[in-house]
Design a protein around this motif. Structure first.
Motif, PDB file in Angstrom:
ATOM      1  N   VAL A   1       0.697  -1.312   0.000  1.00  0.00           N
ATOM      2  CA  VAL A   1      -0.067  -0.005  -0.173  1.00  0.00           C
ATOM      3  C   VAL A   1       0.935   1.437  -0.056  1.00  0.00           C
ATOM      4  O   VAL A   1       0.472   2.184  -0.700  1.00  0.00           O
ATOM      5  CB  VAL A   1      -0.983   0.106   1.237  1.00  0.00           C
ATOM      6  CG1 VAL A   1      -1.801   1.354   1.332  1.00  0.00           C
ATOM      7  CG2 VAL A   1      -2.081  -1.217   1.064  1.00  0.00           C
ATOM      8  N   ASN A   2       1.931   1.193   0.792  1.00  0.00           N
ATOM      9  CA  ASN A   2       2.742   2.451   1.263  1.00  0.00           C
ATOM     10  C   ASN A   2       3.728   2.791   0.017  1.00  0.00           C
ATOM     11  O   ASN A   2       4.096   3.860  -0.276  1.00  0.00           O
ATOM     12  CB  ASN A   2       3.296   2.491   2.348  1.00  0.00           C
ATOM     13  CG  ASN A   2       2.539   2.527   3.571  1.00  0.00           C
ATOM     14  OD1 ASN A   2       1.118   2.511   3.392  1.00  0.00           O
ATOM     15  ND2 ASN A   2       2.958   2.530   4.653  1.00  0.00           N
ATOM     16  N   VAL A   3       4.346   1.747  -0.759  1.00  0.00           N
ATOM     17  CA  VAL A   3       5.282   1.728  -1.287  1.00  0.00           C
ATOM     18  C   VAL A   3       4.853   1.502  -3.026  1.00  0.00           C
ATOM     19  O   VAL A   3       5.209   2.271  -4.197  1.00  0.00           O
ATOM     20  CB  VAL A   3       6.388   1.148  -1.325  1.00  0.00           C
ATOM     21  CG1 VAL A   3       7.634   1.166  -2.302  1.00  0.00           C
ATOM     22  CG2 VAL A   3       6.979   1.320   0.178  1.00  0.00           C
ATOM     23  N   ARG A   4       4.386   0.063  -3.021  1.00  0.00           N
ATOM     24  CA  ARG A   4       4.143  -0.257  -4.555  1.00  0.00           C
ATOM     25  C   ARG A   4       3.028   0.297  -5.173  1.00  0.00           C
ATOM     26  O   ARG A   4       2.840   0.710  -6.414  1.00  0.00           O
ATOM     27  CB  ARG A   4       3.843  -1.904  -4.486  1.00  0.00           C
ATOM     28  CG  ARG A   4       3.802  -2.593  -5.806  1.00  0.00           C
ATOM     29  CD  ARG A   4       3.322  -4.053  -5.705  1.00  0.00           C
ATOM     30  NE  ARG A   4       2.048  -4.388  -5.334  1.00  0.00           N
ATOM     31  CZ  ARG A   4       1.485  -5.421  -4.723  1.00  0.00           C
ATOM     32  NH1 ARG A   4       2.536  -6.233  -4.207  1.00  0.00           N
ATOM     33  NH2 ARG A   4       0.262  -5.481  -4.394  1.00  0.00           N
ATOM     34  N   ALA A   5       2.028   0.533  -4.534  1.00  0.00           N
ATOM     35  CA  ALA A   5       0.973   1.271  -5.011  1.00  0.00           C
ATOM     36  C   ALA A   5       1.094   2.797  -5.747  1.00  0.00           C
ATOM     37  O   ALA A   5       0.963   3.120  -6.602  1.00  0.00           O
ATOM     38  CB  ALA A   5      -0.298   1.426  -4.170  1.00  0.00           C
ATOM     39  N   PRO A   6       1.858   3.534  -4.954  1.00  0.00           N
ATOM     40  CA  PRO A   6       2.331   4.768  -5.478  1.00  0.00           C
ATOM     41  C   PRO A   6       3.111   4.903  -6.437  1.00  0.00           C
ATOM     42  O   PRO A   6       3.082   5.520  -7.566  1.00  0.00           O
ATOM     43  CB  PRO A   6       2.999   5.580  -4.292  1.00  0.00           C
ATOM     44  CG  PRO A   6       2.450   5.137  -3.203  1.00  0.00           C
ATOM     45  CD  PRO A   6       2.214   3.623  -3.488  1.00  0.00           C
ATOM     46  N   PHE A   7       4.152   3.747  -6.516  1.00  0.00           N
ATOM     47  CA  PHE A   7       4.986   3.512  -7.490  1.00  0.00           C
ATOM     48  C   PHE A   7       4.512   3.157  -8.825  1.00  0.00           C
ATOM     49  O   PHE A   7       4.529   3.883  -9.912  1.00  0.00           O
ATOM     50  CB  PHE A   7       6.056   2.421  -7.281  1.00  0.00           C
ATOM     51  CG  PHE A   7       7.170   2.030  -8.277  1.00  0.00           C
ATOM     52  CD1 PHE A   7       8.496   2.477  -8.005  1.00  0.00           C
ATOM     53  CD2 PHE A   7       6.789   1.281  -9.481  1.00  0.00           C
ATOM     54  CE1 PHE A   7       9.463   2.236  -9.155  1.00  0.00           C
ATOM     55  CE2 PHE A   7       7.869   1.312 -10.581  1.00  0.00           C
ATOM     56  CZ  PHE A   7       9.127   1.792 -10.215  1.00  0.00           C
ATOM     57  N   PHE A   8       3.430   2.365  -8.987  1.00  0.00           N
ATOM     58  CA  PHE A   8       2.619   1.984 -10.189  1.00  0.00           C
ATOM     59  C   PHE A   8       1.546   2.983 -10.452  1.00  0.00           C
ATOM     60  O   PHE A   8       1.198   3.266 -11.722  1.00  0.00           O
ATOM     61  CB  PHE A   8       2.079   0.502 -10.140  1.00  0.00           C
ATOM     62  CG  PHE A   8       3.233  -0.582 -10.300  1.00  0.00           C
ATOM     63  CD1 PHE A   8       3.904  -0.759 -11.415  1.00  0.00           C
ATOM     64  CD2 PHE A   8       3.803  -1.030  -9.230  1.00  0.00           C
ATOM     65  CE1 PHE A   8       5.031  -1.709 -11.640  1.00  0.00           C
ATOM     66  CE2 PHE A   8       4.960  -2.109  -9.021  1.00  0.00           C
ATOM     67  CZ  PHE A   8       5.490  -2.184 -10.332  1.00  0.00           C
ATOM     68  N   ILE A   9       0.980   3.597  -9.414  1.00  0.00           N
ATOM     69  CA  ILE A   9       0.026   4.688  -9.905  1.00  0.00           C
ATOM     70  C   ILE A   9       0.724   5.716 -10.552  1.00  0.00           C
ATOM     71  O   ILE A   9       0.280   6.323 -11.593  1.00  0.00           O
ATOM     72  CB  ILE A   9      -0.425   5.313  -8.498  1.00  0.00           C
ATOM     73  CG1 ILE A   9      -1.398   4.414  -7.843  1.00  0.00           C
ATOM     74  CG2 ILE A   9      -1.250   6.907  -8.880  1.00  0.00           C
ATOM     75  CD1 ILE A   9      -1.986   4.858  -6.571  1.00  0.00           C
ATOM     76  N   VAL A  10       2.083   6.362 -10.133  1.00  0.00           N
ATOM     77  CA  VAL A  10       2.772   6.880 -10.950  1.00  0.00           C
ATOM     78  C   VAL A  10       3.364   6.364 -12.343  1.00  0.00           C
ATOM     79  O   VAL A  10       3.115   6.988 -13.494  1.00  0.00           O
ATOM     80  CB  VAL A  10       4.210   7.535 -10.271  1.00  0.00           C
ATOM     81  CG1 VAL A  10       4.862   8.496 -11.153  1.00  0.00           C
ATOM     82  CG2 VAL A  10       3.640   8.436  -9.089  1.00  0.00           C
ATOM     83  N   GLN A  11       3.922   5.338 -12.408  1.00  0.00           N
ATOM     84  CA  GLN A  11       4.283   4.504 -13.732  1.00  0.00           C
ATOM     85  C   GLN A  11       2.958   4.760 -14.664  1.00  0.00           C
ATOM     86  O   GLN A  11       3.379   5.167 -15.828  1.00  0.00           O
ATOM     87  CB  GLN A  11       4.738   3.188 -13.395  1.00  0.00           C
ATOM     88  CG  GLN A  11       5.103   2.446 -14.625  1.00  0.00           C
ATOM     89  CD  GLN A  11       5.044   1.023 -14.416  1.00  0.00           C
ATOM     90  OE1 GLN A  11       3.945   0.559 -14.341  1.00  0.00           O
ATOM     91  NE2 GLN A  11       6.140   0.159 -14.660  1.00  0.00           N
ATOM     92  N   GLN A  12       1.864   4.236 -14.205  1.00  0.00           N
ATOM     93  CA  GLN A  12       0.864   4.045 -15.226  1.00  0.00           C
ATOM     94  C   GLN A  12      -0.049   5.431 -15.289  1.00  0.00           C
ATOM     95  O   GLN A  12      -0.580   5.590 -16.180  1.00  0.00           O
ATOM     96  CB  GLN A  12      -0.296   3.017 -14.667  1.00  0.00           C
ATOM     97  CG  GLN A  12       0.434   1.459 -14.759  1.00  0.00           C
ATOM     98  CD  GLN A  12      -0.358   0.645 -14.117  1.00  0.00           C
ATOM     99  OE1 GLN A  12      -1.454   0.309 -14.481  1.00  0.00           O
ATOM    100  NE2 GLN A  12       0.214  -0.454 -13.597  1.00  0.00           N
ATOM    101  N   GLY A  13       0.271   6.584 -14.359  1.00  0.00           N
ATOM    102  CA  GLY A  13      -0.208   7.751 -14.868  1.00  0.00           C
ATOM    103  C   GLY A  13       0.762   8.676 -15.672  1.00  0.00           C
ATOM    104  O   GLY A  13       0.233   9.891 -15.782  1.00  0.00           O
ATOM    105  N   LEU A  14       1.786   8.271 -15.904  1.00  0.00           N
ATOM    106  CA  LEU A  14       2.605   9.159 -16.528  1.00  0.00           C
ATOM    107  C   LEU A  14       2.172   9.963 -17.919  1.00  0.00           C
ATOM    108  O   LEU A  14       2.379  10.609 -18.286  1.00  0.00           O
ATOM    109  CB  LEU A  14       4.075   8.452 -16.921  1.00  0.00           C
ATOM    110  CG  LEU A  14       4.914   8.483 -15.473  1.00  0.00           C
ATOM    111  CD1 LEU A  14       6.555   7.801 -15.887  1.00  0.00           C
ATOM    112  CD2 LEU A  14       5.243   9.998 -15.205  1.00  0.00           C
TER     113      LEU A  14
END
Length: 257
Positions: free
Chosen positions: A122-135
């Motif tokens: 929740v604290n690391v993986r989710a933000p990482f892929f939210i940004v990756q797929q939001g770029l």
């Protein structure tokens, strides 16, 4: 800073239905952004935030985003895209606030592998892929704001997994700032200390001694309020913060000085 400085921009706030996330969503709404209020379970609470933003002259919509499992980022963005289209908004996003998180963890002796995995998911993986797929959706000169914690810089063995996850988030922020700088996109972390939210209500509001002790840990002599954090985020989201990137902004009120 004041007025509607974010007019015409779209902001995504995860964990936006309560606590710090709610305060952030409402503040960005007052500043003129159209706010996507992402929530995990409490649809009624998210609806209240959307309604409150509307009452203050802003625009917002809620979307369900249960984080911590594979595919969570893809599901979030699919829901976001659908709502953007439904509300006849210009495709894309200008501000991503990764606020959703698990706020505590067990100590080293009692932490299970399952709890460790959940905290980092929740604290690391989710933000990482939210940004990756939001770029591909994030417009040039956009903003990424990750909600970290003072626990990332203080030794707190009783919640070491939580603190470690926020340290990882800060490192992610640093790398984003370097990678996305050529597009004018800034990336920063905001690190709160103890904040008076519903999550902390059980021990903070119900015990005068605990509340006094918590206040004494801060140089400013009180615990934080959600609005204290939201105002810092609003600054980072604005044009006023265009020359600030790759930083961890301490918003602890001077905790641990």
């Amino acid at each position: 800073m004041g007025g509607r400085m974010l007019e015409g921009r779209v902001a995504l706030v995860t964990g936006g239905s309560r606590g710090i996330g709610r305060a952030i969503a409402e503040r960005l709404g007052r500043d003129g952004a159209v706010v996507a209020v992402a929530f995990a379970r409490d649809q009624a609470a998210a609806g209240e935030v959307v309604e409150r933003i509307g009452e203050n002259g802003g625009r917002a919509f809620a979307l369900r985003a249960e984080l911590g499992r594979h595919g969570d980022a893809a599901a979030l963005w699919a829901a976001f895209d659908a709502e953007v289209q439904r509300h006849s908004l210009r495709a894309g996003v200008d501000i991503i606030v990764n606020n959703a998180g698990i706020g505590r963890s067990s100590d080293l002796a009692s932490l299970t592998e399952e709890e460790f995995d959940e905290v980092f998911a929740v604290n690391v993986r989710a933000p990482f892929f939210i940004v990756q797929q939001g770029l591909g959706r994030l417009r040039d000169d956009g903003r990424i704001i990750n909600i970290s914690s003072g626990a990332a810089r203080l030794a707190m063995p009783e919640i070491s997994a939580y603190g470690s996850s926020k340290g990882a988030l800060d490192t992610f922020t640093l790398n984003l700032a370097k990678q996305l700088g050529p597009r004018g996109i800034t990336a920063n972390s905001v690190a709160p200390g103890i904040v008076d939210t519903d999550l902390n209500a059980g021990w903070l509001r119900g015990d005068a001694d605990a509340a006094a002790h918590a206040a004494s840990l801060h140089a400013l002599g009180r615990v934080g309020q959600p609005e204290d954090i939201a105002d810092v985020v609003a600054f980072l989201a604005s044009d006023d913060a265009r020359w600030v990137t790759g930083r961890v902004i301490d918003a602890t009120g001077g905790a641990g000085l």
